[in-house]
Design an enzyme around this catalytic site. Structure first.
Site, PDB file in Angstrom:
ATOM      1  CE1 TYR A  86     -10.492  18.880  13.452  1.00 37.41           C
ATOM      2  CE2 TYR A  86      -9.401  16.940  14.325  1.00 37.41           C
ATOM      3  CZ  TYR A  86     -10.228  18.021  14.500  1.00 37.41           C
ATOM      4  OH  TYR A  86     -10.819  18.243  15.726  1.00 37.41           O
TER       5      TYR A  86
ATOM      6  CB  SER B 158     -14.042  19.957  14.636  1.00 33.74           C
ATOM      7  OG  SER B 158     -13.212  21.065  14.318  1.00 33.74           O
TER       8      SER B 158
HETATM    9  C1  GCO Z   1      -6.267  22.952  14.380  1.00 32.73           C
HETATM   10  C2  GCO Z   1      -6.909  22.335  15.611  1.00 32.73           C
HETATM   11  C3  GCO Z   1      -8.414  22.296  15.449  1.00 32.73           C
HETATM   12  C4  GCO Z   1      -9.067  22.073  16.799  1.00 32.73           C
HETATM   13  C5  GCO Z   1     -10.532  21.884  16.770  1.00 32.73           C
HETATM   14  C6  GCO Z   1     -11.280  23.086  16.452  1.00 32.73           C
HETATM   15  O1  GCO Z   1      -5.254  22.436  13.905  1.00 32.73           O
HETATM   16  O2  GCO Z   1      -6.814  23.970  13.923  1.00 32.73           O
HETATM   17  O3  GCO Z   1      -6.383  21.079  15.877  1.00 32.73           O
HETATM   18  O4  GCO Z   1      -8.726  21.346  14.522  1.00 32.73           O
HETATM   19  O5  GCO Z   1      -8.563  20.965  17.437  1.00 32.73           O
HETATM   20  O6  GCO Z   1     -10.900  20.863  15.924  1.00 32.73           O
HETATM   21  O7  GCO Z   1     -12.657  22.767  16.433  1.00 32.73           O
END
Ligand code: GCO
Length: 254
Positions: A158, A145
């Site tokens: 994340y 990501s």
């Molecule tokens: C967020 C999104 C991001 C995208 C993606 C970007 O909450 O900003 O979910 O995480 O999904 O990963 O690369």
């Protein structure tokens, strides 16, 4: 004579989190270039519908329902996949998003995201790699990501997981490249997926993303296929430990 450098005929690919969204788009892209695809996920109904959809399009597709966060289930699941034939490509795509400020983050939520978005890639790759090493060839593609490079409020687990997955991609390269495996990553920018439904419903946020992205828009899922086919094919035989960001230029421009 058209080059077959990107031709995936005779190749079989396993895509985790392949029942919808980004994973299904990647599976369809690989199938469009000749690969047989195996869709993994936890929701059997969703998987079967996705497999049927690909078969209706004339592609060779099958389902491999197992929980990528469960070590024993991964071991049994991969054994089933390998019993069904050779495997040549693994795409570690399974991922979840949970949004909360750091000060309100529970350990359970942290562990849930880290296990699904990072540990699962290890569990599945660890089961598949010996099969690739025995043959002396194979492709591992980890779905990263832009959060592998930058942070954003409320998505610390994340971001930590996707940053860790970049490091894991390099660690896999360090140990498996000489055995004939290419391990690389794809870093999507913002795409209209179910995981981003809350963001897409927020007009201010969607405008911010478009304004923050040099391409001036969100990505279309099929725009991820090119990088996946390249990293799955002979065209990337000497590409290892790399990340291709498919983000409309988001990471390259302030
Ligand atoms: C967020 C999104 C991001 C995208 C993606 C970007 O909450 O900003 O979910 O995480 O999904 O990963 O690369």
């Amino acid at each position: 004579m058209i080059s077959s450098l990107f031709d995936l005929s005779g190749q079989r690919a396993l895509i985790t989190g392949g029942g919808g969204g980004l994973g299904l788009a990647l599976a369809r892209g690989l199938a469009q270039h000749g690969a047989a695809v195996v869709l993994n996920g936890r929701d059997i109904g969703k998987l079967d519908a996705a497999v049927q959809g690909l078969r209706d399009e004339g592609f060779e597709a099958s389902a491999a329902p197992f929980n990528v966060t469960d070590e024993a289930a991964v071991r049994a699941g991969i054994a089933d996949v390998l019993a069904g034939g050779e495997l040549h490509i693994l795409i570690n795509n399974a991922g979840i998003q949970r949004r909360a400020p750091l000060t309100e983050l529970t350990l359970d939520l942290w562990n849930e995201v880290l296990t699904t978005n990072l540990t699962a890639a290890l569990l599945v790759s660890r089961e598949v790699a010996p099969h690739f090493l025995a043959r002396g060839s194979g492709k591992v593609i980890n779905i990263l990501s832009v959060m592998s490079e930058v942070g954003r409020r409320t998505i610390a687990p994340y971001t930590a997981a996707k940053s860790g997955l970049k490091g894991l991609t390099r660690a896999m390269c360090a140990e498996w490249a000489e055995g004939g495996i290419q391990v690389n990553g794809i870093g999507p920018g913002y795409f209209a997926t179910a995981m981003n439904a809350a963001l897409l419903a927020d007009g201010a946020f969607t405008t911010w993303v478009s304004g923050r992205t040099p391409a001036g828009r969100w990505g279309n899922l099929e725009e991820l296929v090119g990088a996946a086919v390249f990293l799955s094919s002979r065209a990337s035989s000497y590409v290892n430990g790399q990340v291709i960001y498919v983000d409309g230029g988001m990471l390259s421009v302030l």
